[in-house]
Design an enzyme around this catalytic site. Structure first.
Site, PDB file in Angstrom:
ATOM      1  N   ALA A 260      42.253  44.720  36.086  1.00  0.00           N
ATOM      2  CA  ALA A 260      41.008  44.114  35.627  1.00  0.00           C
ATOM      3  C   ALA A 260      41.097  42.647  35.217  1.00  0.00           C
ATOM      4  O   ALA A 260      40.096  41.929  35.300  1.00  0.00           O
ATOM      5  CB  ALA A 260      40.448  44.924  34.449  1.00  0.00           C
ATOM      6  N   GLY A 263      38.914  39.647  34.019  1.00  0.00           N
ATOM      7  CA  GLY A 263      37.716  40.336  33.564  1.00  0.00           C
ATOM      8  C   GLY A 263      36.399  39.902  34.174  1.00  0.00           C
ATOM      9  O   GLY A 263      35.349  40.425  33.795  1.00  0.00           O
ATOM     10  N   GLY A 264      36.422  38.964  35.108  1.00  0.00           N
ATOM     11  CA  GLY A 264      35.177  38.511  35.716  1.00  0.00           C
ATOM     12  C   GLY A 264      34.430  39.623  36.422  1.00  0.00           C
ATOM     13  O   GLY A 264      33.215  39.814  36.234  1.00  0.00           O
ATOM     14  N   LYS A 265      35.143  40.390  37.237  1.00  0.00           N
ATOM     15  CA  LYS A 265      34.497  41.488  37.972  1.00  0.00           C
ATOM     16  C   LYS A 265      34.142  42.635  37.027  1.00  0.00           C
ATOM     17  O   LYS A 265      33.108  43.294  37.198  1.00  0.00           O
ATOM     18  CB  LYS A 265      35.423  41.971  39.092  1.00  0.00           C
ATOM     19  CG  LYS A 265      35.752  40.888  40.103  1.00  0.00           C
ATOM     20  CD  LYS A 265      36.772  41.367  41.116  1.00  0.00           C
ATOM     21  CE  LYS A 265      37.301  40.217  41.942  1.00  0.00           C
ATOM     22  NZ  LYS A 265      38.116  39.275  41.149  1.00  0.00           N
ATOM     23  N   ASP A 283      45.176  46.701  32.605  1.00  0.00           N
ATOM     24  CA  ASP A 283      46.103  45.658  33.028  1.00  0.00           C
ATOM     25  C   ASP A 283      47.447  45.950  32.373  1.00  0.00           C
ATOM     26  O   ASP A 283      47.525  46.722  31.410  1.00  0.00           O
ATOM     27  CB  ASP A 283      45.596  44.276  32.624  1.00  0.00           C
ATOM     28  CG  ASP A 283      46.286  43.162  33.409  1.00  0.00           C
ATOM     29  OD1 ASP A 283      45.822  42.877  34.532  1.00  0.00           O
ATOM     30  OD2 ASP A 283      47.289  42.606  32.926  1.00  0.00           O
ATOM     31  N   ASP A 328      41.145  45.505  42.582  1.00  0.00           N
ATOM     32  CA  ASP A 328      41.232  44.080  42.892  1.00  0.00           C
ATOM     33  C   ASP A 328      42.717  43.744  42.849  1.00  0.00           C
ATOM     34  O   ASP A 328      43.250  43.355  41.814  1.00  0.00           O
ATOM     35  CB  ASP A 328      40.433  43.263  41.881  1.00  0.00           C
ATOM     36  CG  ASP A 328      40.381  41.786  42.248  1.00  0.00           C
ATOM     37  OD1 ASP A 328      40.089  41.499  43.421  1.00  0.00           O
ATOM     38  OD2 ASP A 328      40.644  40.950  41.374  1.00  0.00           O
ATOM     39  N   CYS A 381      41.991  38.144  46.955  1.00  0.00           N
ATOM     40  CA  CYS A 381      41.591  36.750  47.149  1.00  0.00           C
ATOM     41  C   CYS A 381      42.561  36.079  48.117  1.00  0.00           C
ATOM     42  O   CYS A 381      43.100  35.007  47.854  1.00  0.00           O
ATOM     43  CB  CYS A 381      41.518  35.996  45.823  1.00  0.00           C
ATOM     44  SG  CYS A 381      43.039  36.014  44.842  1.00  0.00           S
TER      45      CYS A 381
END
Length: 445
Positions: A260, A263-265, A283, A328, A381
Site C-alpha cells: 500500500a 498510500g495514494g491508491k 506494507d 501494486d 509503474c
C-alpha cells in the site's frame, strides 16, 4: 543562500545515499529561506544534471586528462552542473556558469578549482570539435549518450520496441512531467478547489483523463499550501489514479491493498467507497504505514486499517475474505524515469530477473484472499513486458479459477486499447508509464 551549492548538496546526497531526487530536494529545501525562483532554479539544475548525466560525463571524458573515476565525486558533480548550465540553460551566461563553478569548487575542493576552470573553458573553446557516436554505426551507443540512458537499457528497449519508438521514449523520459493531484471529493468538489487555489494565486488546470484530477503550473512545496494541509487534495499522477477506478471498489466492500505505501491508491479507493467499508493497507515498513495513517487523517478517511505485513507471506486468516484485492507490485520503476531520473542508473538486468519472480509470488499469495466472483488488480509503474503482461500470463497459466477482465469500459475513451489490460507510456500518453490488469475469481463448480 547559494542556490548552486544547495543543488550540489542534493546531487551528492543522491549519489551517496541512493536517495530519490524529489525526497532529497525536499530535505535540502526544508528550513532554508528560499523564494520560488531559487527553488525552481535548484530543481532545474538537479533534474537537468541527473537526466543528462551520461552525456555530461561523456563530454568530461573527452576533455579531461584525468580519468573520470579518479575525479573527486564532488568535483564531478560541479563539472556536471557547470556543463549543464553552459549547454542547456540559455538564461545563464557561460562566463557566469564557469565562474560560479570555480567558486563552488573553492568551497569544497580548493585544489581542484584550476582543473574545473580549465575544463569548462576548454569546452567553450572546443565544443564544435567534440566527437559524438555515429548513429548508423552503433544506434544503442548513440541513443545511450544522446539521451543519457544506460546502454543495456537502450538495447533492451530497442529489442522490445524498435528504434523509432525507443528514441521517442528516451526523449520523453527527459521531458518535464506535469505535477498532478487528486481532488479529495470527501471534503470538496473540483470547482470549489480550483476557485480556492486560484484565489491564492495558484494556477491549475483540469487533468487529462481522470475526473478528479487537476494539474498545477510551476508549483513547488505543495505540502505547505493551506488547501493541501486541510486535506482538499492529494498529490498523485493520473496513471496511478486509474488503478482505483479499475479496481472499482464499492461502499461497504472489504478491500486488501497488499503493497500500500505510500498510500495514494489506498486513499483513492477509500474516496471512491465514500469512506464506507474497510480497507486493509499493508506494507513491510512501519514508517511507511505511519505515512499512510497521516495521509488518511489529513484527508478525513477513517476506513483504512494499516498492518505491517510482508506480501510474500500468506495470511491464513484472510483467505477468501476480500471482495477486491490490489497488488501494486514492487517493480523496476522504469515508467517513472521522467519523475525520478536517478532510477535509470540504479537498475541492472539482474534486478529485472529477480523482481519478476517476486511479483509473481506476491500476486499468487494475494489471489488467495479474493472471494468467489471477487476481483484482483495487478499494477506496476513500469513498461517492461516481462514485469507486466508476462507476470499475468504466468499467473493465469497456473490459476485456472481466474480470468482476465476487460477494463476498457472503466477507462476514459482517450486511452482505451485493443487489449483487455492497459499499458501507458510517458511519451505517448503524457502520464507516468503504468500497467494495469484486472482479474476475476470464478466460482468453483
Amino acid at each position: 543562500m547559494n542556490a548552486r551549492k544547495i543543488a550540489l548538496d542534493v546531487l551528492i546526497d543522491i549519489d551517496r545515499n541512493n536517495a530519490y531526487s524529489n525526497i532529497a530536494l525536499n530535505k535540502h529545501f526544508r528550513g532554508k529561506d528560499l523564494d520560488g525562483r531559487d527553488q525552481r532554479f535548484i530543481t532545474e539544475l538537479v533534474y537537468g544534471v541527473i537526466e543528462n548525466k551520461i552525456y555530461l560525463d561523456y563530454i568530461t571524458g573527452q576533455l579531461s586528462k584525468t580519468k573520470i573515476d579518479k575525479i573527486h565525486p564532488s568535483v564531478m558533480n560541479i563539472l556536471r552542473l557547470g556543463l549543464y548550465q553552459i549547454i542547456y540553460l540559455d538564461k545563464v551566461p557561460s562566463s557566469a556558469a564557469v565562474n560560479e563553478s570555480v567558486n563552488l569548487t573553492k568551497k569544497v575542493q580548493m585544489r581542484a578549482a584550476g582543473f574545473v576552470n580549465g575544463l569548462l573553458r576548454n569546452y567553450l573553446r572546443n565544443r564544435e570539435n567534440l566527437k559524438t557516436p555515429i548513429r548508423q554505426e552503433n544506434p544503442a551507443l548513440f541513443l545511450s549518450i544522446t539521451y543519457s540512458h544506460p546502454q543495456w537499457l537502450v538495447e533492451k528497449w530497442l529489442d522490445e520496441f524498435g528504434l523509432a519508438f525507443t528514441e521517442k521514449l528516451l526523449k520523453g523520459n527527459n521531458a518535464k512531467p506535469a505535477l498532478t493531484a487528486r481532488v479529495n471529493t470527501l471534503k470538496i468538489n473540483k470547482n470549489e478547489l480550483i476557485d480556492h487555489l486560484k484565489k491564492n494565486d495558484i494556477e491549475v488546470a483540469d487533468g487529462k483523463y481522470v475526473e478528479e484530477a487537476i494539474r498545477f503550473e510551476n508549483m513547488y512545496s505543495l505540502e505547505e499550501v493551506e488547501s493541501f494541509q486541510k486535506g482538499y487534495f492529494q498529490i498523485q499522477d493520473e496513471s496511478s489514479m486509474l488503478v482505483a477506478h479499475v479496481l472499482d471498489p464499492k461502499p461497504h466492500d472489504t478491500v486488501i491493498d497488499v503493497c500500500a505505501a505510500p498510500g495514494g491508491k489506498t486513499t483513492h479507493m477509500a474516496q471512491l467507497m465514500k469512506n464506507e467499508g474497510m480497507i486493509i493497507a499493508r506494507d513491510i515498513h512501519d514508517h511507511k504505514l505511519k505515512l499512510i495513517d497521516r495521509t488518511a487523517k489529513r484527508l478525513g478517511i477513517t476506513i483504512i486499517k494499516t498492518q505491517c505485513y510482508n506480501a510474500k507471506d500468506i495470511d491464513q486468516t484472510m483467505i477468501g475474505k476480500a471482495n477486491r484485492v490490489l497488488v501494486d507490485a514492487p517493480c523496476s520503476g522504469l515508467g517513472i524515469i521522467r519523475r525520478k531520473p536517478e532510477i535509470k542508473y540504479n537498475k541492472n538486468p539482474d534486478d529485472l530477473l529477480k523482481i519478476v519472480d517476486l511479483q509473481l509470488e506476491i500476486l499468487e499469495n494475494a489471489s488467495k484472499y479474493v472471494t468467489d466472483n471477487g476481483y484482483l488488480v495487478y499494477s506496476t509503474c513500469t513498461i517492461t513486458s516481462e514485469e507486466n503482461i508476462g507476470v499475468i500470463q504466468r499467473f493465469l497459466s497456473k490459476n485456472k479459477d481466474f480470468i482476465m477482465v476487460d477494463i476498457n469500459p472503466l477507462l476514459p475513451k482517450a486511452i482505451r486499447q485493443t487489449e483487455k489490460y492497459l499499458q501507458l507510456y510517458p511519451h505517448v500518453d503524457d502520464v507516468d508509464g503504468f500497467f494495469i490488469c484486472k482479474l476475476q475469481k470464478q466460482i468453483r463448480p
